[in-house]
Design a protein around this motif. Structure first.
Motif, mmCIF file in Angstrom:
data_model
loop_
_atom_site.group_PDB
_atom_site.id
_atom_site.type_symbol
_atom_site.label_atom_id
_atom_site.label_comp_id
_atom_site.label_asym_id
_atom_site.label_seq_id
_atom_site.Cartn_x
_atom_site.Cartn_y
_atom_site.Cartn_z
ATOM 1 N N MET A 1 36.858 60.427 57.980
ATOM 2 C CA MET A 1 36.925 61.364 56.872
ATOM 3 C C MET A 1 38.229 62.150 57.008
ATOM 4 S SD MET A 1 35.440 62.889 54.173
ATOM 5 C CE MET A 1 33.806 62.197 54.239
ATOM 6 N N THR A 2 38.956 62.236 55.934
ATOM 7 C CA THR A 2 40.160 63.065 55.896
ATOM 8 C C THR A 2 39.879 64.293 55.034
ATOM 9 O OG1 THR A 2 41.095 62.035 53.930
ATOM 10 C CG2 THR A 2 41.626 61.005 56.065
ATOM 11 N N SER A 3 40.760 65.267 55.108
ATOM 12 C CA SER A 3 40.576 66.473 54.301
ATOM 13 C C SER A 3 40.645 66.137 52.810
ATOM 14 C CB SER A 3 41.604 67.531 54.670
ATOM 15 O OG SER A 3 42.919 67.043 54.514
ATOM 16 N N SER A 4 41.482 65.206 52.427
ATOM 17 C CA SER A 4 41.577 64.807 51.012
ATOM 18 C C SER A 4 40.310 64.109 50.536
ATOM 19 C CB SER A 4 42.786 63.900 50.794
ATOM 20 O OG SER A 4 43.973 64.615 51.025
ATOM 21 N N GLU A 5 39.722 63.266 51.400
ATOM 22 C CA GLU A 5 38.458 62.611 51.046
ATOM 23 C C GLU A 5 37.344 63.645 50.900
ATOM 24 O OE1 GLU A 5 38.546 58.238 53.140
ATOM 25 O OE2 GLU A 5 38.319 59.991 54.435
ATOM 26 N N LEU A 6 37.303 64.604 51.823
ATOM 27 C CA LEU A 6 36.291 65.656 51.754
ATOM 28 C C LEU A 6 36.456 66.475 50.472
ATOM 29 C CD1 LEU A 6 33.943 67.178 53.071
ATOM 30 C CD2 LEU A 6 35.640 68.570 54.252
ATOM 31 N N LYS A 7 37.687 66.806 50.139
ATOM 32 C CA LYS A 7 37.951 67.550 48.905
ATOM 33 C C LYS A 7 37.472 66.762 47.689
ATOM 34 C CE LYS A 7 41.726 69.205 45.991
ATOM 35 N NZ LYS A 7 43.180 69.394 45.872
ATOM 36 N N ARG A 8 37.812 65.484 47.632
ATOM 37 C CA ARG A 8 37.427 64.647 46.496
ATOM 38 C C ARG A 8 35.907 64.570 46.371
ATOM 39 N NH1 ARG A 8 36.066 59.554 46.529
ATOM 40 N NH2 ARG A 8 37.050 59.119 48.523
ATOM 41 N N LYS A 9 35.212 64.325 47.467
ATOM 42 C CA LYS A 9 33.752 64.199 47.429
ATOM 43 C C LYS A 9 33.080 65.535 47.116
ATOM 44 C CE LYS A 9 33.577 60.058 50.155
ATOM 45 N NZ LYS A 9 32.896 59.313 51.188
ATOM 46 N N HIS A 10 33.619 66.627 47.645
ATOM 47 C CA HIS A 10 33.060 67.953 47.346
ATOM 48 C C HIS A 10 33.214 68.256 45.855
ATOM 49 C CE1 HIS A 10 32.045 72.183 47.765
ATOM 50 N NE2 HIS A 10 33.174 72.478 47.120
ATOM 51 N N LEU A 11 34.381 67.980 45.299
ATOM 52 C CA LEU A 11 34.606 68.275 43.880
ATOM 53 C C LEU A 11 33.839 67.329 42.955
ATOM 54 C CD1 LEU A 11 38.377 69.243 43.912
ATOM 55 C CD2 LEU A 11 36.390 70.749 43.671
ATOM 56 N N GLN A 12 33.551 66.114 43.409
ATOM 57 C CA GLN A 12 32.693 65.223 42.623
ATOM 58 C C GLN A 12 31.281 65.789 42.554
ATOM 59 O OE1 GLN A 12 32.970 61.417 44.570
ATOM 60 N NE2 GLN A 12 34.619 60.711 43.226
ATOM 61 N N ALA A 13 30.796 66.304 43.668
ATOM 62 C CA ALA A 13 29.437 66.849 43.723
ATOM 63 C C ALA A 13 29.351 68.236 43.091
ATOM 64 C CB ALA A 13 28.958 66.908 45.174
ATOM 65 N N PHE A 14 30.430 69.014 43.184
ATOM 66 C CA PHE A 14 30.441 70.392 42.686
ATOM 67 C C PHE A 14 31.721 70.635 41.884
ATOM 68 C CE2 PHE A 14 28.128 70.186 46.668
ATOM 69 C CZ PHE A 14 26.902 70.694 46.290
ATOM 70 N N PRO A 15 31.779 70.103 40.673
ATOM 71 C CA PRO A 15 33.018 70.186 39.883
ATOM 72 C C PRO A 15 33.455 71.610 39.534
ATOM 73 C CG PRO A 15 31.233 69.250 38.576
ATOM 74 C CD PRO A 15 30.723 69.391 39.977
ATOM 75 N N ASP A 16 32.563 72.570 39.567
ATOM 76 C CA ASP A 16 32.927 73.952 39.254
ATOM 77 C C ASP A 16 33.340 74.762 40.496
ATOM 78 O OD1 ASP A 16 32.415 73.510 36.568
ATOM 79 O OD2 ASP A 16 30.315 74.130 36.750
ATOM 80 N N SER A 17 33.366 74.117 41.644
ATOM 81 C CA SER A 17 33.720 74.808 42.885
ATOM 82 C C SER A 17 35.186 75.243 42.862
ATOM 83 C CB SER A 17 33.489 73.884 44.077
ATOM 84 O OG SER A 17 33.984 74.480 45.256
ATOM 85 N N HIS A 18 35.429 76.402 43.428
ATOM 86 C CA HIS A 18 36.798 76.905 43.541
ATOM 87 C C HIS A 18 37.290 76.869 44.987
ATOM 88 C CE1 HIS A 18 37.066 78.185 39.400
ATOM 89 N NE2 HIS A 18 35.846 78.674 39.517
ATOM 90 N N PHE A 19 36.530 76.187 45.850
ATOM 91 C CA PHE A 19 36.874 76.177 47.266
ATOM 92 C C PHE A 19 38.274 75.609 47.499
ATOM 93 C CE2 PHE A 19 37.199 74.606 51.539
ATOM 94 C CZ PHE A 19 36.741 75.675 52.262
ATOM 95 N N PHE A 20 38.604 74.503 46.861
ATOM 96 C CA PHE A 20 39.906 73.867 47.047
ATOM 97 C C PHE A 20 40.874 74.219 45.914
ATOM 98 C CE2 PHE A 20 37.091 71.077 49.513
ATOM 99 C CZ PHE A 20 37.784 71.017 50.702
ATOM 100 N N ASP A 21 40.610 75.300 45.224
ATOM 101 C CA ASP A 21 41.436 75.715 44.104
ATOM 102 C C ASP A 21 42.875 75.986 44.568
ATOM 103 O OD1 ASP A 21 41.522 76.670 41.244
ATOM 104 O OD2 ASP A 21 42.200 78.489 42.284
ATOM 105 N N TYR A 22 43.831 75.418 43.845
ATOM 106 C CA TYR A 22 45.242 75.545 44.207
ATOM 107 C C TYR A 22 45.677 77.008 44.300
ATOM 108 C CZ TYR A 22 50.317 75.339 43.852
ATOM 109 O OH TYR A 22 51.652 75.528 44.070
ATOM 110 N N LYS A 23 45.276 77.823 43.341
ATOM 111 C CA LYS A 23 45.697 79.231 43.333
ATOM 112 C C LYS A 23 45.123 79.998 44.523
ATOM 113 C CE LYS A 23 46.485 79.625 38.397
ATOM 114 N NZ LYS A 23 46.097 80.283 37.142
ATOM 115 N N ALA A 24 43.894 79.720 44.873
ATOM 116 C CA ALA A 24 43.282 80.390 46.023
ATOM 117 C C ALA A 24 43.982 79.977 47.313
ATOM 118 C CB ALA A 24 41.792 80.061 46.091
ATOM 119 N N MET A 25 44.249 78.688 47.439
ATOM 120 C CA MET A 25 44.934 78.215 48.642
ATOM 121 C C MET A 25 46.346 78.799 48.716
ATOM 122 S SD MET A 25 43.566 74.306 48.775
ATOM 123 C CE MET A 25 44.626 73.840 50.108
ATOM 124 N N ARG A 26 47.019 78.870 47.598
ATOM 125 C CA ARG A 26 48.378 79.408 47.552
ATOM 126 C C ARG A 26 48.375 80.893 47.951
ATOM 127 N NH1 ARG A 26 52.338 79.843 42.370
ATOM 128 N NH2 ARG A 26 54.152 80.522 43.535
#
Length: 81
Positions: A1-26
């Motif tokens: 599992m890579t961080s990108s795979e985890l991000k993709r699978k998390h957002l598929q399951a929870f499309p409204d999640s802001h966990f990996f949101d670009y603005k928050a990370m920035r």
């Protein structure tokens, strides 16, 4: 599992999640390249930062291996699972 795979699978399951949101990370000065993934236990992935970001933030986050929902594993007072 890579961080990108985890991000993709998390957002598929929870499309409204802001966990990996670009603005928050920035805001924290973070990028996906700064993340790594380890198997924490048989049910949980641990997403960790390779180096600290703004404000010294270096905390890890945990995700269920089946649902990809963010979870908070139980730990005792000594920090052990």
């Amino acid at each position: 599992m890579t961080s990108s795979e985890l991000k993709r699978k998390h957002l598929q399951a929870f499309p409204d999640s802001h966990f990996f949101d670009y603005k928050a990370m920035r805001f924290f000065g973070d990028t996906m390249a700064n993340y790594g993934v380890l198997s924490y236990d048989e049910k949980t992935w641990m997403l960790y930062r390779k180096r600290p970001v703004k404000f010294g933030e270096r905390s890890s986050h945990f995700f269920d291996k089946e649902t990809f929902k963010e979870v908070f594993p139980k730990v005792d007072q000594g920090g052990q699972q």
